[in-house]
Design a protein around this motif. Structure first.
Motif, short mmCIF file in Angstrom:
data_model
loop_
_atom_site.label_atom_id
_atom_site.label_comp_id
_atom_site.label_asym_id
_atom_site.label_seq_id
_atom_site.Cartn_x
_atom_site.Cartn_y
_atom_site.Cartn_z
N THR A 47 37.05 32.10 41.33
CA THR A 47 38.49 32.16 41.17
C THR A 47 38.91 33.49 40.57
O THR A 47 38.32 33.95 39.59
CB THR A 47 38.99 31.01 40.28
N THR A 48 39.91 34.09 41.16
CA THR A 48 40.45 35.34 40.66
C THR A 48 41.25 35.06 39.39
O THR A 48 41.99 34.08 39.33
CB THR A 48 41.37 35.98 41.73
N PRO A 49 41.14 35.92 38.37
CA PRO A 49 41.87 35.68 37.12
C PRO A 49 43.39 35.71 37.32
O PRO A 49 43.94 36.63 37.91
CB PRO A 49 41.44 36.84 36.22
N GLY A 84 47.93 38.96 36.55
CA GLY A 84 46.63 39.01 37.21
C GLY A 84 46.79 39.21 38.70
O GLY A 84 47.61 40.02 39.13
N GLU A 85 46.03 38.47 39.47
CA GLU A 85 46.06 38.56 40.93
C GLU A 85 46.28 37.17 41.50
O GLU A 85 45.77 36.19 40.98
CB GLU A 85 44.75 39.14 41.45
N ASP A 134 45.78 35.05 44.90
CA ASP A 134 45.14 35.01 46.22
C ASP A 134 44.76 33.58 46.55
O ASP A 134 45.14 32.64 45.83
CB ASP A 134 43.93 35.96 46.27
N SER A 151 42.20 31.93 46.13
CA SER A 151 41.38 31.21 45.15
C SER A 151 42.21 30.56 44.05
O SER A 151 41.72 29.64 43.38
CB SER A 151 40.34 32.15 44.52
N ASN A 152 43.44 31.01 43.86
CA ASN A 152 44.25 30.45 42.77
C ASN A 152 45.70 30.15 43.17
O ASN A 152 46.51 29.81 42.32
CB ASN A 152 44.22 31.37 41.54
N TYR A 189 48.11 42.08 42.49
CA TYR A 189 47.75 41.81 43.88
C TYR A 189 48.34 40.47 44.29
O TYR A 189 48.28 39.50 43.53
CB TYR A 189 46.22 41.77 44.03
N ASP A 203 48.39 38.13 47.91
CA ASP A 203 48.04 38.05 49.33
C ASP A 203 48.89 37.00 50.04
O ASP A 203 49.81 36.42 49.45
CB ASP A 203 46.53 37.84 49.52
#
Length: 98
Positions: free
Chosen positions: A2-4, A23-24, A26, A28-29, A53, A55
């Motif tokens: 998982t992206t923070p 954070g980011e 995407d 994953s989160n 970031y 997405d």
């Protein structure tokens, strides 16, 4: 993995709900962001000024709520929001200057 991403709920001085993301965002989160938005009823200020970031998975979370969110986005995200068409559906602003 998982992206923070840190999500912090709060209120503005006028009582409006705020969700600050850092954070980011995407695939994953994105579900975590979706849950936080859905847990907030009514109008919501979504502060993305700390997001580095974003997405398509993150964008897809925002579109269903476009009629009730106001976005605060840093200059890095502004083109992504514009190209996606999200800025045509919701109010956006740059973060206040320090």
């Amino acid at each position: 993995m998982t992206t923070p991403l840190t999500l912090t709920p709060g209120r503005q001085a006028d009582g409006a709900a705020v969700l600050t993301a850092v954070g980011e965002i995407d695939m994953s989160n994105a579900a975590e962001l979706a849950a936080a938005i859905e847990d907030t009823s009514g109008a919501l200020v979504l502060d993305l000024s700390g997001v580095e970031y974003l997405d398509s998975a993150g964008l897809s979370v925002l579109f269903p709520h476009a009629d009730r969110i106001r976005l605060i986005a840093n200059p890095l995200l502004a083109p992504v929001l514009a190209i996606s068409g999200l800025t045509d559906l919701t109010a956006t602003a740059e973060p206040p200057a320090n």
